[in-house]
Structures are given as C-alpha cells and as structure tokens.
Design a protein around this motif. Structure first.
Motif, PDB file in Angstrom:
ATOM      1  N   GLU A   1       0.831  -1.212   0.000  1.00 43.13           N
ATOM      2  CA  GLU A   1       0.000   0.000   0.000  1.00 43.13           C
ATOM      3  C   GLU A   1       0.857   1.251   0.000  1.00 43.13           C
ATOM      4  O   GLU A   1       1.864   1.338   0.709  1.00 43.13           O
ATOM      5  N   VAL A   2       0.425   2.220  -0.811  1.00 42.73           N
ATOM      6  CA  VAL A   2       1.095   3.517  -0.892  1.00 42.73           C
ATOM      7  C   VAL A   2       0.018   4.601  -0.840  1.00 42.73           C
ATOM      8  O   VAL A   2      -0.818   4.689  -1.746  1.00 42.73           O
ATOM      9  N   ALA A   3       0.007   5.381   0.226  1.00 38.82           N
ATOM     10  CA  ALA A   3      -0.928   6.508   0.347  1.00 38.82           C
ATOM     11  C   ALA A   3      -2.366   6.097   0.038  1.00 38.82           C
ATOM     12  O   ALA A   3      -3.085   6.796  -0.678  1.00 38.82           O
ATOM     13  N   GLY A   4      -2.777   4.954   0.544  1.00 37.81           N
ATOM     14  CA  GLY A   4      -4.137   4.493   0.347  1.00 37.81           C
ATOM     15  C   GLY A   4      -4.369   3.690  -0.910  1.00 37.81           C
ATOM     16  O   GLY A   4      -5.441   3.105  -1.078  1.00 37.81           O
ATOM     17  N   MET A   5      -3.400   3.643  -1.817  1.00 35.35           N
ATOM     18  CA  MET A   5      -3.517   2.856  -3.042  1.00 35.35           C
ATOM     19  C   MET A   5      -2.841   1.506  -2.824  1.00 35.35           C
ATOM     20  O   MET A   5      -1.780   1.427  -2.212  1.00 35.35           O
TER      21      MET A   5
ATOM     22  N   TRP B   1       5.112   9.778  -7.675  1.00 34.46           N
ATOM     23  CA  TRP B   1       5.173   9.201  -9.021  1.00 34.46           C
ATOM     24  C   TRP B   1       3.780   8.844  -9.519  1.00 34.46           C
ATOM     25  O   TRP B   1       3.445   9.087 -10.677  1.00 34.46           O
ATOM     26  N   ALA B   2       2.963   8.263  -8.641  1.00 37.05           N
ATOM     27  CA  ALA B   2       1.639   7.787  -9.039  1.00 37.05           C
ATOM     28  C   ALA B   2       0.586   8.881  -9.034  1.00 37.05           C
ATOM     29  O   ALA B   2      -0.457   8.734  -9.682  1.00 37.05           O
ATOM     30  N   MET B   3       0.822   9.979  -8.310  1.00 35.32           N
ATOM     31  CA  MET B   3      -0.142  11.069  -8.220  1.00 35.32           C
ATOM     32  C   MET B   3       0.551  12.382  -8.531  1.00 35.32           C
ATOM     33  O   MET B   3       0.908  13.142  -7.624  1.00 35.32           O
ATOM     34  N   PRO B   4       0.770  12.685  -9.817  1.00 34.83           N
ATOM     35  CA  PRO B   4       1.421  13.951 -10.169  1.00 34.83           C
ATOM     36  C   PRO B   4       0.701  15.126  -9.513  1.00 34.83           C
ATOM     37  O   PRO B   4      -0.525  15.199  -9.519  1.00 34.83           O
ATOM     38  N   GLY B   5       1.478  16.011  -8.914  1.00 36.41           N
ATOM     39  CA  GLY B   5       0.892  17.125  -8.181  1.00 36.41           C
ATOM     40  C   GLY B   5       0.859  16.884  -6.686  1.00 36.41           C
ATOM     41  O   GLY B   5       0.626  17.814  -5.907  1.00 36.41           O
ATOM     42  N   HIS B   6       1.097  15.648  -6.264  1.00 39.47           N
ATOM     43  CA  HIS B   6       1.150  15.333  -4.832  1.00 39.47           C
ATOM     44  C   HIS B   6       2.390  15.992  -4.246  1.00 39.47           C
ATOM     45  O   HIS B   6       3.511  15.748  -4.702  1.00 39.47           O
ATOM     46  N   GLN B   7       2.213  16.813  -3.228  1.00 39.87           N
ATOM     47  CA  GLN B   7       3.315  17.602  -2.689  1.00 39.87           C
ATOM     48  C   GLN B   7       3.898  17.060  -1.393  1.00 39.87           C
ATOM     49  O   GLN B   7       5.073  17.276  -1.096  1.00 39.87           O
TER      50      GLN B   7
ATOM     51  N   ARG C   1       5.698  15.061   1.404  1.00 36.42           N
ATOM     52  CA  ARG C   1       6.821  14.129   1.426  1.00 36.42           C
ATOM     53  C   ARG C   1       6.459  12.979   2.352  1.00 36.42           C
ATOM     54  O   ARG C   1       6.316  13.159   3.551  1.00 36.42           O
ATOM     55  N   GLU C   2       6.287  11.818   1.796  1.00 37.03           N
ATOM     56  CA  GLU C   2       5.829  10.665   2.554  1.00 37.03           C
ATOM     57  C   GLU C   2       6.980  10.013   3.325  1.00 37.03           C
ATOM     58  O   GLU C   2       8.129  10.050   2.897  1.00 37.03           O
ATOM     59  N   GLU C   3       6.631   9.423   4.446  1.00 37.48           N
ATOM     60  CA  GLU C   3       7.592   8.654   5.242  1.00 37.48           C
ATOM     61  C   GLU C   3       7.297   7.174   5.022  1.00 37.48           C
ATOM     62  O   GLU C   3       6.324   6.637   5.558  1.00 37.48           O
ATOM     63  N   TYR C   4       8.110   6.513   4.214  1.00 33.41           N
ATOM     64  CA  TYR C   4       7.874   5.124   3.873  1.00 33.41           C
ATOM     65  C   TYR C   4       8.574   4.192   4.858  1.00 33.41           C
ATOM     66  O   TYR C   4       9.645   4.506   5.373  1.00 33.41           O
ATOM     67  N   GLN C   5       7.968   3.027   5.059  1.00 35.72           N
ATOM     68  CA  GLN C   5       8.540   2.035   5.953  1.00 35.72           C
ATOM     69  C   GLN C   5       9.440   1.040   5.216  1.00 35.72           C
ATOM     70  O   GLN C   5      10.417   0.550   5.767  1.00 35.72           O
ATOM     71  N   TYR C   6       9.079   0.760   3.955  1.00 25.40           N
ATOM     72  CA  TYR C   6       9.781  -0.284   3.211  1.00 25.40           C
ATOM     73  C   TYR C   6      10.103   0.190   1.794  1.00 25.40           C
ATOM     74  O   TYR C   6       9.481   1.113   1.258  1.00 25.40           O
TER      75      TYR C   6
ATOM     76  N   GLU D   1      15.641  -7.340 -11.233  1.00 22.58           N
ATOM     77  CA  GLU D   1      17.088  -7.302 -11.039  1.00 22.58           C
ATOM     78  C   GLU D   1      17.635  -5.879 -11.112  1.00 22.58           C
ATOM     79  O   GLU D   1      18.843  -5.678 -11.101  1.00 22.58           O
ATOM     80  N   SER D   2      16.748  -4.891 -11.202  1.00 22.20           N
ATOM     81  CA  SER D   2      17.193  -3.503 -11.325  1.00 22.20           C
ATOM     82  C   SER D   2      17.559  -2.929  -9.962  1.00 22.20           C
ATOM     83  O   SER D   2      17.373  -3.571  -8.919  1.00 22.20           O
ATOM     84  N   ASN D   3      18.066  -1.681  -9.972  1.00 23.20           N
ATOM     85  CA  ASN D   3      18.365  -0.968  -8.735  1.00 23.20           C
ATOM     86  C   ASN D   3      17.210  -0.080  -8.293  1.00 23.20           C
ATOM     87  O   ASN D   3      17.330   0.650  -7.309  1.00 23.20           O
ATOM     88  N   TRP D   4      16.095  -0.113  -9.003  1.00 28.31           N
ATOM     89  CA  TRP D   4      14.946   0.728  -8.685  1.00 28.31           C
ATOM     90  C   TRP D   4      14.085   0.082  -7.611  1.00 28.31           C
ATOM     91  O   TRP D   4      13.875  -1.132  -7.605  1.00 28.31           O
ATOM     92  N   GLY D   5      13.564   0.933  -6.720  1.00 26.46           N
ATOM     93  CA  GLY D   5      12.665   0.450  -5.681  1.00 26.46           C
ATOM     94  C   GLY D   5      11.555   1.443  -5.420  1.00 26.46           C
ATOM     95  O   GLY D   5      11.743   2.656  -5.521  1.00 26.46           O
ATOM     96  N   LEU D   6      10.374   0.922  -5.076  1.00 25.79           N
ATOM     97  CA  LEU D   6       9.212   1.747  -4.771  1.00 25.79           C
ATOM     98  C   LEU D   6       9.040   1.853  -3.258  1.00 25.79           C
ATOM     99  O   LEU D   6       8.966   0.839  -2.567  1.00 25.79           O
ATOM    100  N   GLY D   7       8.988   3.091  -2.763  1.00 23.18           N
ATOM    101  CA  GLY D   7       8.706   3.273  -1.354  1.00 23.18           C
ATOM    102  C   GLY D   7       7.270   2.884  -1.053  1.00 23.18           C
ATOM    103  O   GLY D   7       6.364   3.204  -1.825  1.00 23.18           O
ATOM    104  N   CYS D   8       7.029   2.182   0.050  1.00 24.11           N
ATOM    105  CA  CYS D   8       5.659   1.820   0.401  1.00 24.11           C
ATOM    106  C   CYS D   8       5.446   1.976   1.898  1.00 24.11           C
ATOM    107  O   CYS D   8       6.391   1.883   2.686  1.00 24.11           O
ATOM    108  N   HIS D   9       4.178   2.216   2.270  1.00 24.67           N
ATOM    109  CA  HIS D   9       3.833   2.417   3.667  1.00 24.67           C
ATOM    110  C   HIS D   9       3.565   1.108   4.392  1.00 24.67           C
ATOM    111  O   HIS D   9       3.888   0.980   5.574  1.00 24.67           O
ATOM    112  N   GLN D  10       2.949   0.157   3.692  1.00 32.08           N
ATOM    113  CA  GLN D  10       2.522  -1.067   4.372  1.00 32.08           C
ATOM    114  C   GLN D  10       2.598  -2.257   3.431  1.00 32.08           C
ATOM    115  O   GLN D  10       2.215  -2.162   2.260  1.00 32.08           O
TER     116      GLN D  10
END
Length: 256
Positions: free
Chosen positions: A121-125, A172-178, A180-185, A191-200
């Motif tokens: 989950e990210v910001a309710g999504m 990234w998912a909500m353009p215009g979102h201002q 700054r989220e505090e992600y847990q994970y 195999e890439s170096n990219w990661g998505l911050g998530c809350h839960q």
C-alpha cells in the motif's frame, strides 16, 4: 462493499484497461481487505515475516529458471550512515533520465496459470507485484538526495555497497502530490536498482490468471499489466515500469 459500488468499480477498471478512463490516481480507491496483513507491530515478528516472504521469492525464482540468481535479502538499517554525494556513481542509462524510444514492442507479462503476488500500500492505493518479479524488500533508512532529478526521485539508499534508487511512489503515481511521505519499506523491482517506497506490506496471495483482467495493449500506461478483480488494484508490469523510471517518466508517461 455493496453490489452497486462493486459494479461501478468494475465498470471503471474495465474502462481503464481499454484506455478510456482517466489515470488511476484520479479515482478514489475503495478500502481493501489485506490478504495476510502483518498485524503485529512487533519488530521481530515483522522481520521474521519478511524473511519468510523473501525465502519464498528465492524458491520461486529457482523454480522459474535453472540459472543462478542473486540471493534476495532484507537489510536492517544502519543508523546515521549516509553516503557522500561525491561517492555516488550516476550510470548514464539510469540516473540521467534520458527518454529513449522503446527497442521492442510491448507485451504483457508471462505467468503460470497460478502465481503468487505481494500486495503493498502507498498513500491508500494498493498495488500487486508477482513474487517472481520482486527483487527484494528493504527497511527504509537514511538516503542521499541528488539535485536535478524528478520530484518523485527520493534519493539513493546505499545497502552493502549497492546503490538503490528510491521512488517516492505517491508523487510518481499522483502527479501534483506535494507531501513528502515517510515510507517504511522499499520494494525493489526485478534485477534492477529501482525500488518503490511503500507504507505497508499487505501480505501475499495465490492468484489464478482468470482473477486478473489483463491488458492487451500498453496504451499510455505500459506499467499496468492488469487489474486484480477481487481487490480492485493494479498489477504492476515490472519490466515496463522499470523502463519508465529509467526514462524519467511518471505514471502518465510524462517527462519530469
């Protein structure tokens, strides 16, 4: 959820797959029941649950391919250790965020008739990612910010001499979102170096292909492989998502 709400959501997601609906973030998301939520807040239980999940990821990857794959681990954060900006390399193909034409035609993910996914989950999504396309899960720790990057590029997380590029998924998912989220994970992609911050982390589930409304063409959202019908959430097309991130594009395919 009553039948009228379910029918309305089903119509919306059907239109989304046919490229006639607005972007995913523009619609309110219905509450979702976690499949196997980590209810106990105790740190030790969370660590043990993550280790069990990552062990299953490793098993699935071994079953999928006979070739050796890198071991996926969860890393405990190291307090107050921040890499110096001067020490961070910026691979041209990744961090310069240059748009490049696609080298091959888009095709949807190949999966078995049944496959396991992780819900997060990210910001309710809520998003889902196949475990075979999951790189790893890290607990968030201190990051190094870089100048000249999109607002959704949160920074670089250095773990065991590996540089991970952290996406502020809400921005990234909500353009215009201002905010700054505090992600847990951090959920890393393939195999890439990219990661998505998530809350839960909302647990895992075994899906059958008929439980997913699959896309036949990429349209303007190549990152969307389909919709998980029961959960009404997006199933991520990991390879296409990595391609968008490397080009500096957000969920709508817009350049930063």
């Amino acid at each position: 959820m009553n039948k009228r709400q379910f029918d309305a959501l089903d119509d919306y997601f059907g239109a989304l797959l046919e490229e006639t609906a607005p972007a995913l973030h523009s619609q309110p998301e219905p509450p979702a029941e976690p499949v196997a939520a980590f209810a106990d807040p105790a740190e030790e239980q969370r660590r043990q649950a993550l280790e069990a999940l990552l062990a299953r990821v490793a098993e699935l990857k071994e079953e999928e391919s006979a070739s050796p794959v890198a071991e996926t681990v969860i890393v405990e954060p190291e307090p107050a250790v921040v890499a110096d900006v001067a020490e961070i390399s910026e691979p041209t193909q990744i961090l310069q965020m240059q748009a490049e034409p696609a080298e091959s035609a888009w095709r949807n993910m190949d999966t078995e008739s049944s496959f396991q996914v992780l819900f997060f989950e990210v910001a309710g999504m809520t998003f889902a990612v196949p475990l075979t396309h999951l790189g790893g899960i890290y607990q968030m720790s201190r990051m190094t910010s870089l100048f000249g990057k999109p607002d959704w590029f949160a920074g670089v997380l250095t773990e065991r001499q590996r540089q991970l590029y952290v996406v502020d998924t809400a921005r990234w998912a909500m353009p215009g979102h201002q905010a700054r989220e505090e992600y847990q994970y951090l959920v890393t992609l393939g195999e890439s170096n990219w990661g998505l911050g998530c809350h839960q982390l909302k647990g895992t589930a075994l899906l059958h292909r008929e439980q997913v409304k699959w896309r036949a063409s990429p349209g303007s959202r190549p990152w969307l492989a389909g919709m998980v019908k029961e959960k009404m959430c997006a199933l991520l097309h990991v390879d296409a998502l990595i391609g968008l991130l490397e080009q500096g594009k957000n969920i709508d395919g817009q350049q930063a």
